[in-house]
Design a protein around this motif. Sequence first.
Motif, mmCIF file in Angstrom:
data_model
loop_
_atom_site.group_PDB
_atom_site.id
_atom_site.type_symbol
_atom_site.label_atom_id
_atom_site.label_comp_id
_atom_site.label_asym_id
_atom_site.label_seq_id
_atom_site.Cartn_x
_atom_site.Cartn_y
_atom_site.Cartn_z
ATOM 1 N N HIS A 617 32.844 33.326 16.268
ATOM 2 C CA HIS A 617 33.223 32.173 15.827
ATOM 3 C C HIS A 617 34.706 31.613 16.435
ATOM 4 O O HIS A 617 35.411 32.892 16.233
ATOM 5 C CB HIS A 617 33.014 32.060 14.291
ATOM 6 C CG HIS A 617 31.723 32.060 13.742
ATOM 7 N ND1 HIS A 617 30.692 31.277 13.843
ATOM 8 C CD2 HIS A 617 31.140 33.025 13.271
ATOM 9 C CE1 HIS A 617 29.601 31.288 13.668
ATOM 10 N NE2 HIS A 617 29.581 32.660 13.018
ATOM 11 N N CYS A 656 28.618 28.378 18.557
ATOM 12 C CA CYS A 656 27.652 29.305 18.037
ATOM 13 C C CYS A 656 26.329 29.374 17.612
ATOM 14 O O CYS A 656 25.514 30.005 17.474
ATOM 15 C CB CYS A 656 28.780 29.914 16.869
ATOM 16 S SG CYS A 656 28.811 28.613 15.639
ATOM 17 N N HIS A 660 26.703 24.079 15.299
ATOM 18 C CA HIS A 660 28.056 24.532 15.529
ATOM 19 C C HIS A 660 29.118 23.188 15.155
ATOM 20 O O HIS A 660 30.003 23.529 14.642
ATOM 21 C CB HIS A 660 28.081 24.867 16.954
ATOM 22 C CG HIS A 660 29.381 24.667 17.846
ATOM 23 N ND1 HIS A 660 30.597 25.549 17.408
ATOM 24 C CD2 HIS A 660 29.811 23.713 18.633
ATOM 25 C CE1 HIS A 660 31.331 25.022 18.233
ATOM 26 N NE2 HIS A 660 30.947 23.897 18.994
HETATM 27 CU CU1 CUA Z 1 30.941 28.979 14.503
HETATM 28 CU CU2 CUA Z 1 30.372 27.230 16.364
#
Ligand code: CUA
Length: 679
Positions: A617, A656, A660
Motif C-alpha cells: 500500500h 492494491c 483501491h
Molecule cells: Cu491499498 Cu491501493
Amino acid sequence: MKNFQYIKMVFLIPLLVLAFTACDMSNKEQGQDPQVNDANVASTAQEIAEARGLSPDDITAALKTYMPTGKYDEYIMLSSGGQSGQVYVIGVPSMRLLKTIAVFTPEPWQGYGYGSKESMQLLKDGEMPIGENRELTWGDTHHPAISETNGDYDGEFLFIDDKANARVAVIDLRDFETKQIIKTPNVITDHGATFVTPNTEYVIQGSQYATPIPYYEYADLDEYKEKYRGMVTLFKFDRGKGRIDMSNSFQIELPPYWQDLCDAGKKVSEGWLVCGSLNSEMATGGIEDGNPPFEAGASQRDMDYLHLIDWKKAEKIVKEGKAKKINGFDVISLQTAVDDEILYLIPEPKSPHGADFSPDGNYIVVSGKLDTHVTVYGFDKITKAIQDKNYEGRDHYNVPILNFNDVKVAQVNIGLGPLHTQFDNKGNAYTSVFIESTMAKWKLGEPYNTGDDAWTLVEKIPVHYNIGHLVCAEGDTVDPDGKYCVALNKWSIDRFSPVGPLHPQNFQLIDISGDKMQLLYDMPFGIGEPHYVQMIKADKLKPWLIYPEIGFNPLTMSKDPNATMPGDEKTVRNGNNVDVYMTAIRSHFYPEHIRVKEGDNVTIHITSIEQARDATHGFAIDGYNINLSLEPGESSTVEFKADKPGVYPFYCSEFCSALHLEMAGYLLVEPKSGKTAKK
Ligand code: CUA
C-alpha cells in the motif's frame, strides 16, 4: 538470399528440430495430435525468422536470453545507477530490470525521501557536515560491492559509494533497502569505492581528487604538495548489526596523486589492498593561465603509481594508538604509513585505471588507458621485493617505490585503452578496451595456463561502444562462474531508436561459455551512467517476500515499538502534538479521518497489517509532498507540521485491489481562527 537459404539449412533446421521436440512433448502431455501441430509451428517459426531477417546467431541469442513467463533468471546484476544516485537490479540472461533501490536520491515509488521518518533520517545522515542547508539530493553511484565470505559473494549486503560527495551506503539484501548512509570524514570525493576485504571486515573507499586535509580548510594550489592529500578509508563492517562501525574505522593519508580504483587482496594476498593513481605528476591545471590542462599535466610521465597497502598492519597501528584524530576520526598520517612500512608504490603504466586481483590472489592486473597492454604483477614477487627492500627509489614523500621489472610478471598486448579486468573459471581474463571498443579475452599464466598458452590474447569481440567497466558472473571473486559477461558501454551509437540528444547507455550481454564469445543482447540503460556492476548467482540471494512480522521497521530491522497493531488504532493529542496510530489493509486505512488544528505537529504511525506477497500500500497526503510505501508487515512513521489549513485527501498510491480507489481518507486541518474541531 542465396546465403540465407544456405544458412537456414545448416543452422535453422537443427534449431527447429529442437523446437519440434519440445512441442512434441507438450502436445503429447495435452493429448493432441503431434503431427498436425509440428507442421504449424515449423512453418511459423521459419516464417518469422525469414520475415525478420534473423541470422542463425540472432536465433541462438534469442533462445539463450528469452525467459518464458514464470521462469527466473540464473544471475542477478546489482548495478550502479550513476548520476541517479540509486542502484538497479537486473536479471541475467533476460536483462530485465527488476527493481530500483533508492540510495542517495529521493525516490517516490519506495516512499524514500517523501516524508517517512526512516528515509528522511537516512538522507539527513548523508548531508555534508559543513555550513547550513548542505542537503544533498543526488549521488554519483560508482562501484557496488556485494559482501563476501572467504572471498566469495555471500549475498547478504551490498555497499555503494557516491563519488560526488564521498559517501558510502549499506543495503541489506534481505529487503533490498538502504540501511545506512555515511558521509566520509575528511574527504570530498571518492572513486575507489566500494570494495570489500575477503570476509567483509572492511569496506574500502579510496578518494579521488586530492584536497587539503581536513577537507573544509583552505590551502591555495601553490601549496598543493604540502597541504593536499589523498586518503583511503577503511570502514569497519559489523555484520551482526548490518552497519558500518565508525568507532573502529580509520583512514590512511596518501600522497596527492588522485587515487583511482582500489581492490582488496585475497587468498595469498589477503591483508593487502591496492589503489591505482593517475596524477603522480601532481599537476594542478590552470589552462586559463597558460598552464598545461589537467589532461596533459597529469599525463606527462610514463608511469604512475599503484599504491600497495598492508591493511592488517594498518589496523594494528590504529589499535596501538598511533593514529591521529582528524574531525574525531582515526587517521594514519603519511609519515607514520612510511615509518611503519604499510605503504609502498609500484610503477604502473600511463594513466592507469583498473587494478584487479586474480581469483587466486597472486596476480594484480593493471591497465593503462593510454597503453595497449595490461600489466600483470606477481604478489609473490612483490612480497620478495618488500622483504629484500628492493626499491628503485622513494617518492617526494619518502614512500618506497618497488622496482617495476622485479615485480612485473607479464605484459599482454590486448589493444588500445584497456580498463578493467574480470575472470572466468577456465583461466581466462576479460578486459574492457575503451579506445578500441572491444572486450578482450586473454590467458593468465601459471597455474592457470602453462607454456606458450600463458599470457596470450585469445579473442576480441567488438562492443558498441566505448566500453567502461565490464562484469562477468562472479568474475571478481575467488570463484568466478564464467558463462556471462556484460559490457557496460558509455555510448550506444546506433543501437536503439533515437530518443533525443541524450542517449541511453548500452549493456551488452556476452556469452563466454563457448570457445568463441557471442553477443546475445543489447539492453538500453536510460537512467544514468551505470559505472560498475556485480553479477551474483541468483540462488545466493535469500530475500524476504514479506516482512517477517507485523509492525516491522526496515531501518532498525526489528519490530517498531510504536507500530500500530490491529485494534490499537487511535488519535492522541498532547498539546500541539497529535499522534495518529493507523493501520492499512485492503482496502481501507483505519482511521479514515485525521482531524488536527493549524500549526499542530502531526505524527502518523502507520502499519501495513497485510501478510500477502505483493500487497503493498502507499500512503500519500495530497498537498503535503508525502508518500510512503508500506510493504506487507511494514511499519513507518511520518511527521509533518499541519501548516496549511484545509481539507487534504489522503489515499493509497499503489493499485492494491479492486477497491483501491476507495482506500482513502481525509486530513482535516482546521484553521486557527475557525470553529472547534469535532471531537
Ligand atoms: Cu491499498 Cu491501493
